[in-house]
Motif scaffolding. Structure first.
Motif, short mmCIF file in Angstrom:
data_model
loop_
_atom_site.label_atom_id
_atom_site.label_comp_id
_atom_site.label_asym_id
_atom_site.label_seq_id
_atom_site.Cartn_x
_atom_site.Cartn_y
_atom_site.Cartn_z
N PRO A 114 0.84 -1.37 -0.01
CA PRO A 114 0.03 0.09 -0.07
C PRO A 114 0.92 1.32 -0.01
O PRO A 114 0.58 2.18 -0.86
N ARG A 115 2.04 1.12 0.54
CA ARG A 115 2.79 2.33 0.89
C ARG A 115 3.64 2.80 -0.62
O ARG A 115 3.30 3.79 -1.09
N GLU A 116 3.75 1.60 -1.29
CA GLU A 116 4.31 1.87 -2.80
C GLU A 116 3.16 2.54 -3.86
O GLU A 116 3.44 3.10 -4.53
N ARG A 117 1.83 2.00 -3.43
CA ARG A 117 1.02 2.44 -4.30
C ARG A 117 0.62 4.11 -4.00
O ARG A 117 0.42 4.82 -4.87
N LYS A 118 0.74 4.19 -2.70
CA LYS A 118 0.53 5.79 -2.34
C LYS A 118 1.61 6.53 -3.08
O LYS A 118 1.25 7.80 -3.70
N LEU A 119 2.80 6.05 -2.89
CA LEU A 119 3.96 6.67 -3.46
C LEU A 119 3.86 7.00 -4.79
O LEU A 119 3.98 7.99 -5.35
N SER A 120 3.42 6.07 -5.55
CA SER A 120 3.22 5.96 -6.92
C SER A 120 2.13 7.04 -7.57
O SER A 120 2.08 7.85 -8.31
N ALA A 121 1.06 7.15 -6.78
CA ALA A 121 -0.13 8.02 -6.90
C ALA A 121 0.51 9.42 -6.73
O ALA A 121 0.25 10.28 -7.56
N ILE A 122 1.31 9.62 -5.79
CA ILE A 122 1.74 11.06 -5.45
C ILE A 122 2.91 11.17 -6.64
O ILE A 122 2.78 12.56 -6.92
N GLU A 123 3.67 10.27 -7.23
CA GLU A 123 4.53 10.86 -8.24
C GLU A 123 3.83 10.88 -9.42
O GLU A 123 4.28 11.95 -10.08
#
Length: 110
Positions: A82-91
């Motif tokens: 989930p953290r990686e998905r959130k980071l991807s969305a922010i990027e």
């Protein structure tokens, strides 16, 4: 029968060896005996080292510790998703805003 001629030939060969060959064979046997003794000594030392480290029980202990660490790390694998998905969305959002930010910078008077 082939067996008796074989034994006769073997006996004849062994009894007709020269004395020079006997000394050479004795040297080879002595060298092999010395190698065998050093190998046995090394084997005993390895056995002592393994026993000092816990022997077969030490291996079981290491396997148990490995399983415990694996069980501790498994939940962390699910946390990172989930953290990686959130980071991807922010990027992705930053990538969308970057052209607008560059246009805003270009529009500003210096």
């Amino acid at each position: 029968m082939k067996l008796p001629p074989f034994f006769c030939c073997l006996v004849l060969c062994l009894t007709s060896l020269s004395c020079d060959r006997h000394t050479e064979l004795k040297r080879e046997i002595a060298a092999l005996d010395a190698t065998l003794k050093t190998d046995e000594s090394a084997t005993r030392q390895y056995d002592k080292d393994i026993a000092a480290l816990g022997g077969r029980e030490g291996l079981m202990h290491l396997l148990e510790q490995g399983q415990i660490k694996e069980n501790q790390l498994r939940p962390l694998e699910f946390v990172n998703g989930p953290r990686e998905r959130k980071l991807s969305a922010i990027e992705t959002e930053f990538a969308k805003l970057k052209p607008a930010a560059e246009a805003f910078k270009a529009a500003q008077p210096k």
